[in-house]
Design a protein around this motif. Structure first.
Motif, PDB file in Angstrom:
ATOM      1  N   THR A   5     -10.374  26.349  31.838  1.00 15.38           N
ATOM      2  CA  THR A   5      -9.768  26.773  33.101  1.00 15.38           C
ATOM      3  C   THR A   5      -8.395  27.379  32.824  1.00 15.38           C
ATOM      4  N   GLU A   6      -7.881  28.074  33.809  1.00 13.30           N
ATOM      5  CA  GLU A   6      -6.496  28.546  33.744  1.00 13.30           C
ATOM      6  C   GLU A   6      -5.556  27.421  34.178  1.00 13.30           C
ATOM      7  N   GLY A   7      -4.339  27.444  33.653  1.00 14.94           N
ATOM      8  CA  GLY A   7      -3.311  26.532  34.136  1.00 14.94           C
ATOM      9  C   GLY A   7      -3.229  25.199  33.420  1.00 14.94           C
ATOM     10  N   ALA A   8      -3.902  25.045  32.299  1.00  9.68           N
ATOM     11  CA  ALA A   8      -3.818  23.788  31.554  1.00  9.68           C
ATOM     12  C   ALA A   8      -2.555  23.757  30.694  1.00  9.68           C
ATOM     13  N   LEU A   9      -2.151  22.558  30.338  1.00  8.34           N
ATOM     14  CA  LEU A   9      -0.937  22.351  29.532  1.00  8.34           C
ATOM     15  C   LEU A   9      -1.252  21.385  28.405  1.00  8.34           C
ATOM     16  N   VAL A  10      -0.771  21.690  27.192  1.00  9.07           N
ATOM     17  CA  VAL A  10      -0.839  20.737  26.100  1.00  9.07           C
ATOM     18  C   VAL A  10       0.577  20.238  25.817  1.00  9.07           C
ATOM     19  N   SER A  11       0.736  18.932  25.745  1.00  6.04           N
ATOM     20  CA  SER A  11       2.014  18.310  25.384  1.00  6.04           C
ATOM     21  C   SER A  11       1.717  17.254  24.338  1.00  6.04           C
ATOM     22  N   TYR A  12       2.563  17.138  23.346  1.00  7.45           N
ATOM     23  CA  TYR A  12       2.322  16.133  22.314  1.00  7.45           C
ATOM     24  C   TYR A  12       3.593  15.882  21.533  1.00  7.45           C
ATOM     25  N   TYR A  13       3.614  14.770  20.832  1.00 10.18           N
ATOM     26  CA  TYR A  13       4.613  14.545  19.795  1.00 10.18           C
ATOM     27  C   TYR A  13       3.902  14.038  18.552  1.00 10.18           C
ATOM     28  N   SER A  14       4.417  14.464  17.409  1.00  9.79           N
ATOM     29  CA  SER A  14       3.855  14.064  16.139  1.00  9.79           C
ATOM     30  C   SER A  14       4.963  14.154  15.092  1.00  9.79           C
ATOM     31  N   ASP A  15       4.604  14.060  13.826  1.00  7.24           N
ATOM     32  CA  ASP A  15       5.567  14.146  12.736  1.00  7.24           C
ATOM     33  C   ASP A  15       4.809  14.487  11.458  1.00  7.24           C
ATOM     34  N   ARG A  16       5.547  14.659  10.394  1.00  6.96           N
ATOM     35  CA  ARG A  16       4.976  15.019   9.092  1.00  6.96           C
ATOM     36  C   ARG A  16       4.180  16.313   9.161  1.00  6.96           C
ATOM     37  N   PHE A  17       4.702  17.291   9.920  1.00  5.18           N
ATOM     38  CA  PHE A  17       4.179  18.651   9.873  1.00  5.18           C
ATOM     39  C   PHE A  17       4.809  19.396   8.692  1.00  5.18           C
ATOM     40  N   THR A  18       6.021  19.027   8.337  1.00  6.75           N
ATOM     41  CA  THR A  18       6.669  19.583   7.140  1.00  6.75           C
ATOM     42  C   THR A  18       6.737  18.538   6.032  1.00  6.75           C
ATOM     43  N   GLY A  19       6.934  17.283   6.377  1.00  9.32           N
ATOM     44  CA  GLY A  19       6.887  16.207   5.401  1.00  9.32           C
ATOM     45  C   GLY A  19       5.458  15.732   5.196  1.00  9.32           C
ATOM     46  N   HIS A  20       5.300  14.664   4.445  1.00  6.66           N
ATOM     47  CA  HIS A  20       3.967  14.135   4.160  1.00  6.66           C
ATOM     48  C   HIS A  20       4.081  12.684   3.723  1.00  6.66           C
ATOM     49  N   SER A  21       2.963  12.008   3.704  1.00  7.56           N
ATOM     50  CA  SER A  21       2.940  10.635   3.212  1.00  7.56           C
ATOM     51  C   SER A  21       3.142  10.639   1.703  1.00  7.56           C
ATOM     52  N   ILE A  39      -5.707  20.221  16.717  1.00  2.74           N
ATOM     53  CA  ILE A  39      -4.717  19.287  16.187  1.00  2.74           C
ATOM     54  C   ILE A  39      -5.281  18.731  14.877  1.00  2.74           C
ATOM     55  N   SER A  40      -4.494  18.826  13.819  1.00  2.00           N
ATOM     56  CA  SER A  40      -4.925  18.390  12.489  1.00  2.00           C
ATOM     57  C   SER A  40      -3.990  17.309  11.993  1.00  2.00           C
ATOM     58  N   LEU A  41      -4.535  16.180  11.602  1.00  2.00           N
ATOM     59  CA  LEU A  41      -3.754  15.032  11.163  1.00  2.00           C
ATOM     60  C   LEU A  41      -3.813  14.915   9.641  1.00  2.00           C
ATOM     61  N   GLY A  42      -2.682  14.508   9.055  1.00  2.00           N
ATOM     62  CA  GLY A  42      -2.568  14.443   7.607  1.00  2.00           C
ATOM     63  C   GLY A  42      -3.235  13.228   6.991  1.00  2.00           C
ATOM     64  N   PRO A  94       0.733  12.686  -2.908  1.00  2.00           N
ATOM     65  CA  PRO A  94       0.984  12.680  -1.459  1.00  2.00           C
ATOM     66  C   PRO A  94      -0.232  13.125  -0.662  1.00  2.00           C
ATOM     67  N   GLY A  95      -0.261  12.736   0.603  1.00  2.00           N
ATOM     68  CA  GLY A  95      -1.269  13.240   1.514  1.00  2.00           C
ATOM     69  C   GLY A  95      -0.855  14.577   2.093  1.00  2.00           C
ATOM     70  N   ALA A  96      -1.803  15.238   2.739  1.00  2.00           N
ATOM     71  CA  ALA A  96      -1.517  16.521   3.364  1.00  2.00           C
ATOM     72  C   ALA A  96      -0.673  16.346   4.621  1.00  2.00           C
ATOM     73  N   SER A  97       0.035  17.386   4.994  1.00  2.00           N
ATOM     74  CA  SER A  97       0.806  17.398   6.240  1.00  2.00           C
ATOM     75  C   SER A  97      -0.118  17.676   7.424  1.00  2.00           C
ATOM     76  N   ILE A 141       0.849  -1.186   0.000  1.00  2.00           N
ATOM     77  CA  ILE A 141       0.000   0.000   0.000  1.00  2.00           C
ATOM     78  C   ILE A 141       0.886   1.237   0.000  1.00  2.00           C
ATOM     79  N   ALA A 142       0.285   2.372  -0.344  1.00  2.00           N
ATOM     80  CA  ALA A 142       0.992   3.649  -0.248  1.00  2.00           C
ATOM     81  C   ALA A 142       1.203   3.998   1.229  1.00  2.00           C
ATOM     82  N   GLN A 143       2.061   4.957   1.473  1.00  2.00           N
ATOM     83  CA  GLN A 143       2.239   5.423   2.840  1.00  2.00           C
ATOM     84  C   GLN A 143       0.954   6.073   3.338  1.00  2.00           C
ATOM     85  N   GLY A 144       0.580   5.744   4.568  1.00  2.00           N
ATOM     86  CA  GLY A 144      -0.452   6.516   5.237  1.00  2.00           C
ATOM     87  C   GLY A 144       0.199   7.708   5.931  1.00  2.00           C
ATOM     88  N   TYR A 145      -0.612   8.477   6.642  1.00  2.00           N
ATOM     89  CA  TYR A 145       0.001   9.521   7.464  1.00  2.00           C
ATOM     90  C   TYR A 145       0.994   8.875   8.423  1.00  2.00           C
TER      91      TYR A 145
END
Length: 550
Positions: free
Chosen positions: A455-471, A512-515, A479-482, A359-363
């Motif tokens: 509320t005040e004081g919340a934190l977002v933490s994450y890791y991802s990839d293909r924000f500049t690259g793509h499938s 958060i937007s996924l490719g 290719p798919g979107a980044s 198959i082709a690459q997915g995200y």
């Protein structure tokens, strides 16, 4: 022992059914949304030597190498030394595990005073301490990622139910109700596996049960070797790239040389980037899982049990000190990112030998997304694992908005989040139009989800990839979107990188937007009726439909 074919059929399917029942028990008994809703856990049955016999169809990454994860435990605590009530525990990536959040429990199955197998379960735990709730995006070594559990023996009567080991775990986690509840779910799942194998041994005899365990692995090996033998011999090369290491260095290559010789395969990751200072390194057990999962998915049929027999024809190597085999104490929390690129590289190599099977690459990016908040009653931690668009194949479009092939988690329903979390709410959850790659078969569509912080004081933490690259598409597919992550604050959009931690204010909206996945085949070969269907379904725009039709 020579098994009667009818009895073998009954026993082998009973063992497989028992593993599936364990998986169902694990999920239905869980407390956290990451296990209860996203189903980020797995269960399996092992033989007395630790060879995987059967597993629930949950997370390939967690179970593809579970027999090898068990071996360091067995080396310290041989089965002959175990007693009723004992079980083995490990999460240390440098002692055979994967990453700290995946804690493995192995319960011996006693029958007539002897160990005839092991019931195993693993769950991704919501919080195991470390430098940040749920996910420490800034970890620079393993110690900052959470509590390290080396191979150890625990007794349910002495060390659990208020015992020392349970109290140690509880003291090191921020959300003890969910985390300890999920540990109990693992124990419940393993107890089911123990009971079912004991019932089979009581009915058919220990010898027939153990012989069936061996025969089931041999069956998978024969089927795997037969599938490999159909592929032309040779050495084939593939590569894929991570955007960066989170510190500005990249792109980072993952390279695979796949050598097929008769009915066996060797996968060599020489040429892969050196290990980095952030958490995208992958321990070797994970790399084995990624490689074997890819080869089994591409070359074989789903009816072949994924057990240790499937692994016997496959040898995986990766140079020490690289992304795919780091030196201690490199952080490894985001190891799925590098392993997904290992999957992509192996799939690309296989495409040269068996183009009709790939198959082709997915995200193909595990986006671990965490929102946390310390309120008057203590920590509240939300964690979810996202996928994106799946890659298209020779006879099918890629699936929309699903997890990647190695992770296989479900999307958590908005209602479940509303029930468990008061410091945010979901304001948008939608497919991303035009995010799938064009082709004779369309790549799967990505999706986005928006969270308003209450509320005040919340934190977002994450890791991802293909924000500049793509499938990447395959055989002419596009290719798919980044992906991307943005914070809307007072009318201004703040763009975050693919690996980040960011302090949030009340009223912020995090999106958060996924490719999407890559397309398969030339776009001109796609029937007009399918383009019209895509337009009506809202997965492509009118502009793209018109351009595609021309």
């Amino acid at each position: 022992m020579t098994l009667d074919p009818v009895e073998y059929a009954i026993l082998s399917q009973s063992v497989i059914a028992a593993a599936r029942e364990m998986g169902a028990k694990l999920i239905r008994s869980a407390y956290s949304t990451i296990l209860r809703e996203a189903r980020d856990g797995s269960a399996a049955l092992l033989d007395a030597d630790g060879g995987t016999v059967a597993q629930a169809e949950l997370i390939p990454m967690q179970l593809g190498s579970i027999g090898r994860i068990f071996q360091p435990c067995a080396a310290l605590y041989p089965k002959e030394t175990l007693e009723e009530g004992d079980f083995l525990v490990i999460n240390d990536p440098y002692s055979g595990g994967q990453h700290l959040q995946d804690v493995f429990f192995f319960h011996p199955i006693f029958f007539e005073g002897e160990v005839i197998g092991f019931a195993a379960s693993v769950a991704h735990h919501l919080d195991l301490g470390g430098g940040s709730p749920g996910l420490n995006a800034g970890a620079r070594d393993l110690y900052a990622e959470g509590l390290i559990i080396p191979p150890m023996k625990v007794n349910i009567h002495r060390d659990w139910h208020g015992g020392g080991f349970q109290r140690l775990l509880r003291a090191n986690v921020r959300v003890p109700a969910q985390t300890m509840g999920d540990f109990d779910a693992q124990i419940a799942a393993n107890n089911i596996g123990v009971l079912r194998i004991q019932e089979l041994a009581a009915r058919y005899g220990r010898a027939k049960v153990t012989a069936t365990m061996a025969a089931l692995q041999d069956y998978s090996e024969r089927r795997m070797r037969a599938a490999i033998a159909e592929v032309p011999d040779g050495t084939y090369h593939g590569e894929a790239f991570l955007d960066d290491d989170g510190l500005g260095s990249g792109p980072l290559p993952v390279r695979a040389a796949v050598t097929i010789a008769g009915d066996s395969i060797t996968v060599d990751f020489t040429g892969t980037a050196p290990q980095v200072g952030t958490n995208i390194n992958a321990p070797f057990a994970s790399v084995i899982s990624a490689s074997v999962s890819c080869l089994k998915a591409a070359l074989t049929s789903p009816d072949i049990p994924f057990n240790d027999g499937s692994l016997r024809p496959i040898t995986v190597t990766a140079p020490k000190g690289t992304l795919l085999n780091p030196n201690h104490p490199a952080p490894v929390r985001a190891r799925m990112l590098s392993c997904s690129r290992a999957w992509n590289a192996v799939m690309q190599a296989v495409s040269q030998a068996a183009p009709e099977k790939v198959i082709a690459q997915g995200y193909d990016t595990t986006t671990a997304f965490c929102l946390s908040w310390l309120g008057p009653a203590g920590w509240s931690v939300y964690l979810e694992v996202y996928g994106g668009g799946y890659g298209a194949g020779i006879g099918n479009d890629g699936c929309d908005a699903v997890d990647n092939p190695l992770s296989n988690c479900s999307n958590t329903p908005v209602e479940a989040m509303d029930q468990d979390f008061s410091f945010f709410r979901v304001t948008d959850y939608t497919l991303r139009t035009d995010s799938g790659g064009v082709g004779a078969r369309r790549g799967g569509t990505g999706f986005s989800r928006s969270y308003e912080i209450l509320t005040e004081g919340a934190l977002v933490s994450y890791y991802s990839d293909r924000f500049t690259g793509h499938s990447s598409g395959i055989f002419g597919g596009g290719p798919g979107a980044s992906g991307k992550c943005e914070v809307l604050r007072d009318g201004q959009v703040i763009s975050l990188t693919s690996k980040a931690a960011f302090n949030l204010l009340k009223g912020d909206v995090v999106t958060i937007s996924l490719g999407g996945g890559g397309g398969y085949g030339a776009p001109a070969e796609r029937p007009a009726a399918l383009i019209q269907r895509d337009l009506e379904d809202g997965v492509i725009s009118k502009e793209l439909a018109e351009a595609w039709g021309k």
